[in-house]
Design a protein around this motif. Structure first.
Motif, PDB file in Angstrom:
ATOM      1  N   ARG A   1     -49.956 -12.683  34.475  1.00 24.94           N
ATOM      2  CA  ARG A   1     -50.645 -11.561  34.889  1.00 24.94           C
ATOM      3  C   ARG A   1     -50.756 -10.478  33.895  1.00 24.94           C
ATOM      4  O   ARG A   1     -51.394  -9.947  33.598  1.00 24.94           O
ATOM      5  CB  ARG A   1     -49.770 -10.937  36.139  1.00 24.94           C
ATOM      6  N   LEU A   2     -49.424 -10.345  33.077  1.00 26.12           N
ATOM      7  CA  LEU A   2     -49.309  -9.474  31.985  1.00 26.12           C
ATOM      8  C   LEU A   2     -50.250  -9.815  30.995  1.00 26.12           C
ATOM      9  O   LEU A   2     -51.001  -8.804  30.272  1.00 26.12           O
ATOM     10  CB  LEU A   2     -47.916  -9.597  31.286  1.00 26.12           C
ATOM     11  N   GLU A   3     -50.417 -11.063  30.467  1.00 23.86           N
ATOM     12  CA  GLU A   3     -51.485 -11.445  29.475  1.00 23.86           C
ATOM     13  C   GLU A   3     -53.018 -11.139  29.968  1.00 23.86           C
ATOM     14  O   GLU A   3     -53.883 -10.678  29.153  1.00 23.86           O
ATOM     15  CB  GLU A   3     -51.238 -12.926  29.184  1.00 23.86           C
ATOM     16  N   ALA A   4     -53.336 -11.574  31.056  1.00 27.19           N
ATOM     17  CA  ALA A   4     -54.564 -11.257  31.515  1.00 27.19           C
ATOM     18  C   ALA A   4     -54.834  -9.642  31.555  1.00 27.19           C
ATOM     19  O   ALA A   4     -56.155  -9.169  31.227  1.00 27.19           O
ATOM     20  CB  ALA A   4     -54.729 -11.832  32.840  1.00 27.19           C
ATOM     21  N   LEU A   5     -54.016  -8.820  31.975  1.00 27.70           N
ATOM     22  CA  LEU A   5     -54.022  -7.358  31.901  1.00 27.70           C
ATOM     23  C   LEU A   5     -54.332  -6.836  30.659  1.00 27.70           C
ATOM     24  O   LEU A   5     -54.929  -5.918  30.472  1.00 27.70           O
ATOM     25  CB  LEU A   5     -53.022  -6.720  32.678  1.00 27.70           C
ATOM     26  N   ALA A   6     -53.435  -7.208  29.636  1.00 30.41           N
ATOM     27  CA  ALA A   6     -53.548  -7.154  28.257  1.00 30.41           C
ATOM     28  C   ALA A   6     -54.679  -7.402  27.627  1.00 30.41           C
ATOM     29  O   ALA A   6     -55.472  -6.483  26.787  1.00 30.41           O
ATOM     30  CB  ALA A   6     -52.189  -7.725  27.442  1.00 30.41           C
ATOM     31  N   LEU A   7     -55.263  -8.578  28.087  1.00 35.95           N
ATOM     32  CA  LEU A   7     -56.560  -8.921  27.268  1.00 35.95           C
ATOM     33  C   LEU A   7     -57.831  -8.096  28.037  1.00 35.95           C
ATOM     34  O   LEU A   7     -58.530  -7.654  27.363  1.00 35.95           O
ATOM     35  CB  LEU A   7     -56.834 -10.240  27.818  1.00 35.95           C
ATOM     36  N   ALA A   8     -57.492  -7.669  29.154  1.00 30.70           N
ATOM     37  CA  ALA A   8     -58.417  -6.914  29.778  1.00 30.70           C
ATOM     38  C   ALA A   8     -58.619  -5.474  29.180  1.00 30.70           C
ATOM     39  O   ALA A   8     -59.574  -4.743  29.003  1.00 30.70           O
ATOM     40  CB  ALA A   8     -58.283  -6.609  31.366  1.00 30.70           C
ATOM     41  N   TRP A   9     -57.308  -5.122  28.954  1.00 32.75           N
ATOM     42  CA  TRP A   9     -57.148  -3.693  28.419  1.00 32.75           C
ATOM     43  C   TRP A   9     -57.856  -3.692  26.870  1.00 32.75           C
ATOM     44  O   TRP A   9     -58.508  -2.698  26.590  1.00 32.75           O
ATOM     45  CB  TRP A   9     -55.655  -3.071  28.354  1.00 32.75           C
ATOM     46  N   VAL A  10     -57.666  -4.713  26.003  1.00 38.41           N
ATOM     47  CA  VAL A  10     -57.971  -4.702  24.877  1.00 38.41           C
ATOM     48  C   VAL A  10     -59.690  -4.672  24.861  1.00 38.41           C
ATOM     49  O   VAL A  10     -60.166  -4.184  24.013  1.00 38.41           O
ATOM     50  CB  VAL A  10     -57.530  -5.884  23.882  1.00 38.41           C
ATOM     51  N   ALA A  11     -60.174  -5.819  25.668  1.00 39.72           N
ATOM     52  CA  ALA A  11     -61.695  -5.748  26.156  1.00 39.72           C
ATOM     53  C   ALA A  11     -62.298  -4.449  26.494  1.00 39.72           C
ATOM     54  O   ALA A  11     -63.170  -3.983  25.857  1.00 39.72           O
ATOM     55  CB  ALA A  11     -61.859  -6.885  26.932  1.00 39.72           C
ATOM     56  N   LEU A  12     -61.563  -3.718  27.238  1.00 42.20           N
ATOM     57  CA  LEU A  12     -62.004  -2.344  27.591  1.00 42.20           C
ATOM     58  C   LEU A  12     -62.191  -1.269  26.692  1.00 42.20           C
ATOM     59  O   LEU A  12     -62.886  -0.440  26.635  1.00 42.20           O
ATOM     60  CB  LEU A  12     -61.287  -1.860  28.746  1.00 42.20           C
ATOM     61  N   ARG A  13     -60.853  -1.409  25.842  1.00 46.55           N
ATOM     62  CA  ARG A  13     -60.851  -0.283  24.825  1.00 46.55           C
ATOM     63  C   ARG A  13     -61.925  -0.659  23.661  1.00 46.55           C
ATOM     64  O   ARG A  13     -62.353   0.297  22.819  1.00 46.55           O
ATOM     65  CB  ARG A  13     -59.380  -0.391  24.149  1.00 46.55           C
ATOM     66  N   LEU A  14     -62.232  -1.930  23.481  1.00 44.34           N
ATOM     67  CA  LEU A  14     -63.331  -2.476  22.596  1.00 44.34           C
ATOM     68  C   LEU A  14     -64.542  -1.699  23.102  1.00 44.34           C
ATOM     69  O   LEU A  14     -65.565  -1.266  22.134  1.00 44.34           O
ATOM     70  CB  LEU A  14     -63.362  -3.762  22.195  1.00 44.34           C
ATOM     71  N   GLY A  15     -64.662  -1.941  24.223  1.00 41.69           N
ATOM     72  CA  GLY A  15     -66.055  -1.412  24.910  1.00 41.69           C
ATOM     73  C   GLY A  15     -66.104  -0.040  25.001  1.00 41.69           C
ATOM     74  O   GLY A  15     -67.135   0.787  24.464  1.00 41.69           O
ATOM     75  N   TYR A  16     -64.863   0.856  24.770  1.00 46.88           N
ATOM     76  CA  TYR A  16     -64.647   2.206  24.626  1.00 46.88           C
ATOM     77  C   TYR A  16     -65.128   2.674  23.419  1.00 46.88           C
ATOM     78  O   TYR A  16     -66.036   3.530  23.183  1.00 46.88           O
ATOM     79  CB  TYR A  16     -63.554   2.552  25.007  1.00 46.88           C
ATOM     80  N   VAL A  17     -64.722   1.968  22.252  1.00 49.16           N
ATOM     81  CA  VAL A  17     -65.158   2.273  20.951  1.00 49.16           C
ATOM     82  C   VAL A  17     -66.683   1.992  20.904  1.00 49.16           C
ATOM     83  O   VAL A  17     -67.266   2.751  20.082  1.00 49.16           O
ATOM     84  CB  VAL A  17     -64.363   1.168  19.959  1.00 49.16           C
ATOM     85  N   GLY A  18     -67.190   0.874  21.214  1.00 53.40           N
ATOM     86  CA  GLY A  18     -68.525   0.696  21.112  1.00 53.40           C
ATOM     87  C   GLY A  18     -69.291   1.803  21.957  1.00 53.40           C
ATOM     88  O   GLY A  18     -70.415   2.150  21.446  1.00 53.40           O
ATOM     89  N   CYS A  19     -68.926   1.999  23.209  1.00 52.17           N
ATOM     90  CA  CYS A  19     -69.593   3.192  23.810  1.00 52.17           C
ATOM     91  C   CYS A  19     -69.544   4.646  22.862  1.00 52.17           C
ATOM     92  O   CYS A  19     -70.504   5.438  22.840  1.00 52.17           O
ATOM     93  CB  CYS A  19     -69.022   3.600  25.295  1.00 52.17           C
ATOM     94  N   TYR A  20     -68.306   4.558  22.308  1.00 53.78           N
ATOM     95  CA  TYR A  20     -68.203   5.952  21.531  1.00 53.78           C
ATOM     96  C   TYR A  20     -69.262   5.908  20.397  1.00 53.78           C
ATOM     97  O   TYR A  20     -69.910   6.990  19.976  1.00 53.78           O
ATOM     98  CB  TYR A  20     -66.830   5.983  20.967  1.00 53.78           C
ATOM     99  N   LEU A  21     -69.343   4.921  19.507  1.00 53.46           N
ATOM    100  CA  LEU A  21     -70.420   4.604  18.558  1.00 53.46           C
ATOM    101  C   LEU A  21     -71.854   4.700  18.843  1.00 53.46           C
ATOM    102  O   LEU A  21     -72.705   4.891  18.058  1.00 53.46           O
ATOM    103  CB  LEU A  21     -69.782   3.318  17.649  1.00 53.46           C
ATOM    104  N   ALA A  22     -72.065   4.005  20.117  1.00 49.41           N
ATOM    105  CA  ALA A  22     -73.436   3.982  20.377  1.00 49.41           C
ATOM    106  C   ALA A  22     -73.749   5.488  21.148  1.00 49.41           C
ATOM    107  O   ALA A  22     -74.923   5.568  21.796  1.00 49.41           O
ATOM    108  CB  ALA A  22     -73.598   3.071  21.645  1.00 49.41           C
ATOM    109  N   ASP A  23     -72.785   6.552  21.289  1.00 50.29           N
ATOM    110  CA  ASP A  23     -73.105   7.795  21.755  1.00 50.29           C
ATOM    111  C   ASP A  23     -73.426   7.776  23.138  1.00 50.29           C
ATOM    112  O   ASP A  23     -74.405   8.441  23.810  1.00 50.29           O
ATOM    113  CB  ASP A  23     -74.139   8.430  20.926  1.00 50.29           C
ATOM    114  N   ARG A  24     -72.667   6.809  24.018  1.00 47.51           N
ATOM    115  CA  ARG A  24     -72.880   6.577  25.642  1.00 47.51           C
ATOM    116  C   ARG A  24     -71.524   7.347  26.195  1.00 47.51           C
ATOM    117  O   ARG A  24     -70.762   6.687  26.615  1.00 47.51           O
ATOM    118  CB  ARG A  24     -72.822   5.123  25.581  1.00 47.51           C
TER     119      ARG A  24
END
Length: 132
Positions: free
Chosen positions: A85-108
């Motif tokens: 459970r912890l690993e799945a949640l941590a992977l989800a968090w990292v993926a979301l944060r990468l998406g966050y950075v992508g959204c920031y760079l794309a000005d979304r």
């Protein structure tokens, strides 16, 4: 445990990557021509616009998100949260944060805010993943 450690490492390196994006392509340009100024890096970044300014803002937010993530992971480990459970949640968090950075760079901005909120929810889930 290796997945969890890699997630913590990825989280710690994310702000460094954002800083690199903000400064990329300006190292070989002379300072007098607007190139990166390593003597006054914060002043130089403050004068940037566009994707450089957004990458710098993403860097700051990545640093801001890091303590809660690391703290939540440490508490979950101390409380013997189920590893899968912890690993799945941590992977989800990292993926979301990468998406966050992508959204920031794309000005979304709206998408960025939604992804930020989802990552915060996942971080809270990590904190309480032991089920207490």
């Amino acid at each position: 445990m290796t997945i969890l450690l890699l997630c913590v490492l990825a989280a710690a390196l994310m702000p460094v990557a954002c800083a690199g994006i903000a400064k990329a392509g300006r190292f070989s340009t002379p300072r007098k021509d607007g190139g990166y100024d390593n003597n006054l890096p914060r002043d130089w970044l403050a004068r940037q616009g566009g994707h450089r300014a957004r990458a710098n803002a993403a860097q700051a937010n990545c640093f801001e998100a890091l303590p809660l993530f690391i703290g939540a992971v440490a508490i979950a480990l101390a409380l013997d949260a189920p590893a899968a459970r912890l690993e799945a949640l941590a992977l989800a968090w990292v993926a979301l944060r990468l998406g966050y950075v992508g959204c920031y760079l794309a000005d979304r901005a709206l998408a960025r805010s939604v992804v930020w909120a989802l990552a915060l929810a996942v971080n809270i889930a990590i904190l309480f993943s032991a089920g207490y």
